[in-house]
Structures are given as C-alpha cells and as structure tokens.
Design a protein around this motif. Structure first.
Motif, PDB file in Angstrom:
ATOM      1  N   ILE A 171       1.132  -1.243  -0.053  1.00 48.41           N
ATOM      2  CA  ILE A 171       0.133  -0.301  -0.120  1.00 48.41           C
ATOM      3  C   ILE A 171       0.832   1.328  -0.277  1.00 48.41           C
ATOM      4  O   ILE A 171       1.730   1.307   1.089  1.00 48.41           O
ATOM      5  N   TYR A 172       1.058   2.271  -0.732  1.00 46.36           N
ATOM      6  CA  TYR A 172       1.260   3.561  -0.614  1.00 46.36           C
ATOM      7  C   TYR A 172       0.480   5.138  -0.682  1.00 46.36           C
ATOM      8  O   TYR A 172      -1.120   4.795  -1.371  1.00 46.36           O
ATOM      9  N   ALA A 173       0.876   5.599   0.214  1.00 54.20           N
ATOM     10  CA  ALA A 173       0.252   6.959   0.450  1.00 54.20           C
ATOM     11  C   ALA A 173       0.705   7.514  -0.902  1.00 54.20           C
ATOM     12  O   ALA A 173       2.346   7.540  -1.194  1.00 54.20           O
ATOM     13  N   GLY A 174      -0.428   8.441  -1.081  1.00 54.40           N
ATOM     14  CA  GLY A 174       0.372   9.233  -2.643  1.00 54.40           C
ATOM     15  C   GLY A 174      -0.409  10.914  -2.642  1.00 54.40           C
ATOM     16  O   GLY A 174      -1.258  10.594  -1.973  1.00 54.40           O
ATOM     17  N   ALA A 175       0.098  11.880  -3.154  1.00 58.35           N
ATOM     18  CA  ALA A 175      -0.129  13.326  -2.789  1.00 58.35           C
ATOM     19  C   ALA A 175       0.373  13.344  -4.439  1.00 58.35           C
ATOM     20  O   ALA A 175       1.138  13.345  -5.327  1.00 58.35           O
ATOM     21  N   LEU A 176      -1.041  14.459  -4.974  1.00 57.62           N
ATOM     22  CA  LEU A 176      -0.080  15.086  -6.163  1.00 57.62           C
ATOM     23  C   LEU A 176      -1.008  16.504  -6.072  1.00 57.62           C
ATOM     24  O   LEU A 176      -1.513  17.177  -5.809  1.00 57.62           O
ATOM     25  N   SER A 177       0.458  16.830  -6.992  1.00 58.76           N
ATOM     26  CA  SER A 177       0.173  19.186  -6.747  1.00 58.76           C
ATOM     27  C   SER A 177      -0.021  19.324  -7.796  1.00 58.76           C
ATOM     28  O   SER A 177       1.282  18.893  -9.168  1.00 58.76           O
ATOM     29  N   THR A 178      -0.831  20.732  -8.902  1.00 52.44           N
ATOM     30  CA  THR A 178      -1.105  20.182 -10.312  1.00 52.44           C
ATOM     31  C   THR A 178       0.051  21.470 -10.760  1.00 52.44           C
ATOM     32  O   THR A 178       0.009  21.529 -12.415  1.00 52.44           O
ATOM     33  N   GLY A 179       0.153  22.338  -9.492  1.00 52.50           N
ATOM     34  CA  GLY A 179       1.403  23.820  -9.854  1.00 52.50           C
ATOM     35  C   GLY A 179       0.582  24.559  -9.760  1.00 52.50           C
ATOM     36  O   GLY A 179       0.939  25.610 -10.244  1.00 52.50           O
ATOM     37  N   GLN A 180      -0.461  25.051 -10.569  1.00 51.29           N
ATOM     38  CA  GLN A 180      -1.833  25.204 -10.094  1.00 51.29           C
ATOM     39  C   GLN A 180      -3.078  24.848 -10.700  1.00 51.29           C
ATOM     40  O   GLN A 180      -4.132  23.745 -10.656  1.00 51.29           O
ATOM     41  N   ALA A 181      -3.711  26.421 -10.413  1.00 53.86           N
ATOM     42  CA  ALA A 181      -5.072  25.284  -9.728  1.00 53.86           C
ATOM     43  C   ALA A 181      -6.277  24.758 -11.545  1.00 53.86           C
ATOM     44  O   ALA A 181      -6.326  25.878 -12.501  1.00 53.86           O
ATOM     45  N   VAL A 182      -7.308  23.897 -11.167  1.00 54.29           N
ATOM     46  CA  VAL A 182      -7.895  23.847 -12.382  1.00 54.29           C
ATOM     47  C   VAL A 182      -8.640  22.776 -12.060  1.00 54.29           C
ATOM     48  O   VAL A 182      -8.625  22.203 -10.239  1.00 54.29           O
ATOM     49  N   THR A 183     -10.618  22.490 -12.543  1.00 53.93           N
ATOM     50  CA  THR A 183     -11.142  21.651 -11.785  1.00 53.93           C
ATOM     51  C   THR A 183     -10.798  20.779 -12.188  1.00 53.93           C
ATOM     52  O   THR A 183     -10.229  20.144 -12.893  1.00 53.93           O
ATOM     53  N   PRO A 184     -11.587  20.203 -11.340  1.00 51.24           N
ATOM     54  CA  PRO A 184     -12.051  18.611 -11.575  1.00 51.24           C
ATOM     55  C   PRO A 184     -12.078  17.716 -12.774  1.00 51.24           C
ATOM     56  O   PRO A 184     -11.236  17.120 -12.735  1.00 51.24           O
ATOM     57  N   SER A 185     -13.145  18.783 -13.485  1.00 54.74           N
ATOM     58  CA  SER A 185     -13.085  18.407 -14.947  1.00 54.74           C
ATOM     59  C   SER A 185     -12.310  18.656 -15.854  1.00 54.74           C
ATOM     60  O   SER A 185     -11.661  17.917 -16.867  1.00 54.74           O
ATOM     61  N   PRO A 200      -7.545  26.383   0.153  1.00 57.88           N
ATOM     62  CA  PRO A 200      -7.720  26.151  -1.509  1.00 57.88           C
ATOM     63  C   PRO A 200      -7.938  27.183  -1.922  1.00 57.88           C
ATOM     64  O   PRO A 200      -8.567  28.027  -1.791  1.00 57.88           O
ATOM     65  N   LEU A 201      -7.365  26.831  -3.465  1.00 58.83           N
ATOM     66  CA  LEU A 201      -7.783  28.176  -4.191  1.00 58.83           C
ATOM     67  C   LEU A 201      -9.571  27.625  -4.295  1.00 58.83           C
ATOM     68  O   LEU A 201     -10.295  26.773  -4.126  1.00 58.83           O
ATOM     69  N   PRO A 202     -10.214  28.401  -5.770  1.00 62.93           N
ATOM     70  CA  PRO A 202     -11.339  28.059  -5.681  1.00 62.93           C
ATOM     71  C   PRO A 202     -12.137  27.129  -6.142  1.00 62.93           C
ATOM     72  O   PRO A 202     -12.620  26.621  -6.011  1.00 62.93           O
ATOM     73  N   VAL A 203     -10.667  26.548  -6.612  1.00 65.62           N
ATOM     74  CA  VAL A 203     -11.085  24.987  -7.187  1.00 65.62           C
ATOM     75  C   VAL A 203     -10.183  24.211  -6.564  1.00 65.62           C
ATOM     76  O   VAL A 203      -8.435  25.070  -6.719  1.00 65.62           O
ATOM     77  N   ALA A 244      -9.364  15.635  -3.225  1.00 65.34           N
ATOM     78  CA  ALA A 244      -8.647  17.040  -2.435  1.00 65.34           C
ATOM     79  C   ALA A 244      -9.219  17.320  -0.652  1.00 65.34           C
ATOM     80  O   ALA A 244      -9.840  17.076  -0.752  1.00 65.34           O
ATOM     81  N   PRO A 245      -7.449  16.930  -0.653  1.00 65.09           N
ATOM     82  CA  PRO A 245      -7.934  17.423   1.598  1.00 65.09           C
ATOM     83  C   PRO A 245      -8.356  18.292   2.174  1.00 65.09           C
ATOM     84  O   PRO A 245      -8.391  19.338   1.115  1.00 65.09           O
TER      85      PRO A 245
END
Length: 272
Positions: free
Chosen positions: A100-114, A183-186, A209-210
């Motif tokens: 089992i791995y715990a993971g995290a990801l940052s997009t570096g800029q705000a994007v909506t889930p879609s 958290p940003l708007p998205v 999104a935590p």
C-alpha cells in the motif's frame, strides 16, 4: 519528494505499451503491461472476442471516513490491447504490487476536476499542466500493535514524511497529516492511494482534494477491476464497476485470470 512531471513520464509508459503491441502483431510475445514495482499479484487477460480489444485496470475506490461526501477520483493503472486468444495465443499480464502506498499530487496551478481529467487524458506530448507527485509505502492500522500508519504532507516542496504510528487513524486505514493551506476556488492538491509502475512513475489510484489542517484517513482495498477501453496509465477514469471483471485479492488469491467472452461479458477466476 520531487519528481518529473507526470505527463513527461507517461510518454515512456506509452512507448513501452506500443512496443508490446508491436510484438503481439508480429506474433513474438504476448502483451505485457506491468503496472507496479513488485509483482506480488497478477491479472492475466485473455480476449475471446473476434476483434482486438483494449483493456485497462483500475482499483476499487477507497473510503475516506475523515471527509463528508467526498468527490473521489480514480485513475487507470495499466492499459494494453490484445487480439483473439484462440487464434494468437496472446494475453495481457498486469503485474500489481501488494504494498500500500500513500500518495499526493499537486498540479502547480488551479484546475477544476473536469479540466484536470481532460488535461491528464491529453496526448502525453502536450504537457500543459506540470505536476509534482510523492508516494510513501505505508502500513494500515491494525486492531493491535503500533504500525507505521501515518505520514505528514509538506507542500513547499511537495513531499511525504517517513511514516510513523498515529493512534487516531481507524483500523484498516492509513493517515496523512495535511498542513494548513488556503484552498483555491478549485483544488490544486490531491491525496489518496498511490501506485508505482516499472519506471517509478507515481499514479494516484483513488484520491480526493484534502481538507486543510486535518488528518486525512484513507481505507484502501486490494480489489481491482478490468474492463474494455483505451485509458492510458495515469488518466482519470469514470468509476464504474458495471460489466467489469472483479479481481479481489483480499480473498487470498495471488493471480486472477480474466476471460473476455465473445458476447461481451467477463469471467474472472482466482488461482494460487
């Protein structure tokens, strides 16, 4: 823990998959797609339909009991095409890691889930949004003992600490201590269950999104599904267990053989 952008790393994954497909067409070797680092589990896929089919693997969505009605996202962990098994003898072997791995990801800029879904399913050469990913092997909480069940997330730079015991993490879960952030708007930050493939690229398998300044608890299950369709590793997928083969490794099996029948149905059989 910093890493190369996910899009850049996915190019190598696709190149490997293309090479395997070429081998199948030449009749040299069965298609092979190893998804994670240590192949403790294996899913063998055989296509009994008359047409070449793409198949992809995704994991059962994790539970996040520390959040109320979270929006849970899922990713493809492996994808490959294969022709008719009877005429070619070709099959797909998906290797899966029992760790089992715990993971995290940052997009570096705000994007909506879609937008996030659309962006990570674009051709890998179009690196529109850079990402940083981190993963840590972790142990789930047990009814007794003091397992290393919790990791601490840092944001600048993104990283996960060496896991340590945290008493308030539920049984069957791991924890991630999320620092205070705005958290940003998205969302631009996602956390959850991670998978590592052969070139050590990190893929978030089931993630959310935590909430800031909180302990995120995550209950993963080593249950995987196989279905038809082209979904490159790391691409976000619409979670749907309908007409998918269920490979439940919590039953003790180390291998599942998945048959895709000519009528479009699946049969999954567990073995040692």
């Amino acid at each position: 823990m910093k890493d190369r952008p996910l899009f850049t790393r996915m190019r190598a994954i696709r190149a490997i998959a293309a090479a395997h497909r070429g081998g199948e067409q030449a009749g040299s070797q069965p298609g092979v797609s190893h998804v994670m680092t240590s192949s403790s589990y294996q899913i063998i896929v055989r296509n009994l339909s008359q047409t070449t089919q793409y198949f992809y693997v995704f994991q059962k969505q994790a539970a996040f009991p520390s959040l109320t009605n979270p929006s849970i996202l899922s990713s493809s962990l492996g994808c490959q095409s294969v022709g008719n098994y009877t005429s070619s003898g070709a099959q797909i072997n998906f290797g899966l890691d029992s760790q089992i791995y715990a993971g995290a990801l940052s997009t570096g800029q705000a994007v909506t889930p879609s937008e996030f879904i659309a962006l990570i399913t674009l051709d890998a050469t179009r690196s529109i949004v850079s990402t940083t990913t981190a993963a840590r092997a972790i142990t789930l909480t047990t009814p007794s003992g003091s397992p290393d069940n919790c990791t601490t997330l840092s944001l600048d730079p993104l990283g996960l600490s060496v896991p340590a015991y945290q008493s308030k993490v539920p049984v069957g879960a791991f924890g991630m201590i999320v620092p205070t952030y705005t958290p940003l708007p998205v969302p631009e930050l996602y956390c959850g269950v991670a998978a590592l493939n052969n070139d050590q690229a990190i893929i978030l398998s089931s993630y959310v999104a935590p909430a800031p300044n909180a302990v995120l608890s995550c209950i993963p299950e080593q249950i995987f599904f196989v279905t038809t369709g082209y979904q490159p590793p790391g691409s976000a997928v619409s979670y749907d267990e309908t007409n998918a083969a269920c490979c439940d490794f919590t039953t003790g099996y180390a291998t599942f053989t998945v048959i895709y029948n000519a009528n479009g149905t699946f049969l999954a059989t567990g073995g040692p």
